[in-house]
Each structure stands twice: as structure tokens, then as C-alpha cells.
Design a protein around this motif. Sequence first.
Motif, PDB file in Angstrom:
ATOM      1  N   ALA A 256       0.204  31.782 -43.546  1.00  0.00           N
ATOM      2  CA  ALA A 256      -0.520  30.995 -42.477  1.00  0.00           C
ATOM      3  C   ALA A 256      -1.377  29.838 -43.205  1.00  0.00           C
ATOM      4  N   THR A 257      -1.519  28.545 -42.660  1.00  0.00           N
ATOM      5  CA  THR A 257      -2.302  27.694 -43.277  1.00  0.00           C
ATOM      6  C   THR A 257      -3.674  27.858 -42.754  1.00  0.00           C
ATOM      7  N   PRO A 258      -4.600  27.810 -43.892  1.00  0.00           N
ATOM      8  CA  PRO A 258      -5.879  27.927 -43.420  1.00  0.00           C
ATOM      9  C   PRO A 258      -6.549  26.869 -42.606  1.00  0.00           C
ATOM     10  N   ARG A 259      -7.480  27.401 -41.920  1.00  0.00           N
ATOM     11  CA  ARG A 259      -7.971  26.389 -41.019  1.00  0.00           C
ATOM     12  C   ARG A 259      -9.585  26.338 -41.189  1.00  0.00           C
ATOM     13  N   ALA A 260     -10.050  25.125 -41.023  1.00  0.00           N
ATOM     14  CA  ALA A 260     -11.441  25.112 -41.282  1.00  0.00           C
ATOM     15  C   ALA A 260     -12.045  24.458 -39.887  1.00  0.00           C
ATOM     16  N   ARG A 261     -13.465  24.796 -39.763  1.00  0.00           N
ATOM     17  CA  ARG A 261     -14.065  24.180 -38.560  1.00  0.00           C
ATOM     18  C   ARG A 261     -15.381  23.686 -39.359  1.00  0.00           C
ATOM     19  N   VAL A 262     -15.593  22.466 -39.114  1.00  0.00           N
ATOM     20  CA  VAL A 262     -16.698  21.912 -39.661  1.00  0.00           C
ATOM     21  C   VAL A 262     -17.596  21.144 -38.361  1.00  0.00           C
ATOM     22  N   GLU A 263     -18.839  21.402 -38.369  1.00  0.00           N
ATOM     23  CA  GLU A 263     -19.828  20.726 -37.373  1.00  0.00           C
ATOM     24  C   GLU A 263     -20.627  19.840 -37.579  1.00  0.00           C
ATOM     25  N   LEU A 264     -21.047  18.705 -37.179  1.00  0.00           N
ATOM     26  CA  LEU A 264     -21.899  17.662 -37.524  1.00  0.00           C
ATOM     27  C   LEU A 264     -22.700  17.636 -36.229  1.00  0.00           C
ATOM     28  N   GLU A 265     -24.233  17.265 -36.508  1.00  0.00           N
ATOM     29  CA  GLU A 265     -24.915  16.680 -35.591  1.00  0.00           C
ATOM     30  C   GLU A 265     -25.829  15.473 -35.962  1.00  0.00           C
TER      31      GLU A 265
END
Length: 333
Positions: free
Chosen positions: A12-21
Motif C-alpha cells: 500500500a502506498t504510504p499516506r501522509a496527513r499534514v496540518e497547517l494553521e
Amino acid sequence: MAQPKKPAVQAATPRARVELEFEQPHLLGPLFGEFDRNLVAIEDRLGVYIAARGAKVQIEGDPEAAARAREVLVGLYNRLDEGQDIDQGMVEAIIAMSNQPTLDGIISEEVAQAPKVMIRTRKKTIVPRSKTQAEYMEALNRDEMIFALGPAGTGKTYVAVAQAVQQLIGGSVDRLILSRPAVEAGERLGFLPGDMKDKVDPYLRPLYDALYDMLPMEQVERRLASGEIEIAPIAFMRGRTLSDAFIILDEAQNTTPQQMKMFLTRFGMRSRMVICGDPHQTDLPPGVKSGLNDAVEKLEGIGKLSMIRFGAGDVVRHPLVGKIVEAYEGPGS
């Protein structure tokens, strides 16, 4: 009897979640663009999903793509915070410059920080839209003679005109001289209608267009009338010494070696000279060597002289233009 092979199991292709404020909500409108068009452009180019809720933005996708999307948003936000405007071209340029992504909290300086070099004119502030443009703008500040080599759409002449206008306004030069070879393409000048000015003006129109982008029309007309700004074919340079001037030669690939030598030796005291052209695209007759290519061969390595080479990746027009340039310059071209 041979047993059928089992289908390979793909990881499975790794997924990333990035958050900005973002701290300044009033900048989010121009950051996202009308109908979120800037976010859509980033999603389309980088293959990520961006969700914006209030001052928070969440990016999901491949780790490298998510990191690049974060850098693009931070870079655009910082430019807005510095009072600069952003447009679709700027979005595309920042995407192109975000090629060293990281998810460890370090953002590439070229993308996230305000540009170290910029050019201010009466009508516009010009900032680099590619790494090569940044090198070019630094060379324009530093060196007395610059060769800007590369395909159309990379900003070679436009940025040079902006620098020239800035220096003219600031008083570091007294004159701005813009020149082009009037190469006949299918029609002879003698058969074109009008006087000599009417015959050569179509060849010089791109230089006028760049000037009108930098200065109000009435200022351009006034400075043209006074001689502070001169736009003329290269043949008009013969026999002159150009001191205290910012001199630009556009479409230099269409000069002959004799014309190029004549032009370069017009260089005078306290002057700057920029020679712009695409070595791979000449309109000279078959068998005639380009003066630009000849000059690059002879002058490479001379001190206080820069050779800035642009490529298809530096094209700052529509992204399709860059692909067209690559296709024409690829194998078999």
C-alpha cells in the motif's frame, strides 16, 4: 504440471496527513484564490487533497507530495504577508520551486521565506518565479554584463527590462537602451508599408509591451521623447559608445557574429549590458552562424560577466508551454 503464479501483492502506498494553521485569517481569501482555484491548482499538480476549515488547512496524500503542497502554501502565505500579490503564475512557480520537500518541520528557504532579491518599478514588484530567475536577478544586481540564455517564456527580457527601469528610476543610470535585430521573416523591410519607424516597430513591440508593464504610459512616452529611453534595431547602435546606460539586446540569437561584436564593443563606462536569446532558435538564413552562440563560445569564463542558462523547467507561462519546449528540445529534435 506447472502451477499458476499467484498475483503479486502490491504494498500500500504510504499516506501522509499534514496540518497547517495560519495566523492572519484575512489573508486566506487571496491565498486560496477565487472559488479556491489556488488550492485546486495545487491539488491537480501534486495529486493531494486539501481541506480548509477556518484558519486550518489539512493536506493528505503521498508524503513527498504533501510536503511540497505544504511548502507551496507557506511560500504563498509569506508573500501575501509581505504585501505582495499572487496569481496563477506565482502558484505554478512556487510549485516548481518546491522540489526539496521534507516532513521534519524544516521548510525549504527558497520557497517559504520572502525572496532575498526583488525588483520594484512604478507599477510592479517582480519576484523570482524559478531558481534560475533568482540567480538571474542576483546577477543583474552584481555583474556588468549578463548573457541570459534559454527558451521563450522564462522571463529573460521581462526581468531585464524591470531591472533597467528600477535603475533608471533610482538614478544609477541615465539612459535605458533596448535593441533587437530586425530579422526579415518572409517579408523584406523595403516592401513593408510606411517609413523606417513603421517598418521596424513590429520587431520591437515586445520591448514596448514590457516597458508599459513597468511604467505608466505617460512616463514611457515622456522618457521616449526625451531620449532617456531608446528602442531601436541593432543597426542603429553602430559607431556609438554607450556610457551611463542600461543596455538590453533581445533576440540575440538572430545577430550575426559581426553584429554581436559591434554591439558588445559599444559598452561604455558605468553601464550594464544584458544579452537575451535562445541559442536553439534562430531565424538566420541557413549556414549563417548565430552571433549569440559565437559570443558564448568566446566569452565564457570572463570575469564580471555572467552566463545564466534557463531550461524548460523555468518557463513561467502556461505549464503547457514548458512541455512544448521539452518536446522540441528532446531526443530526435
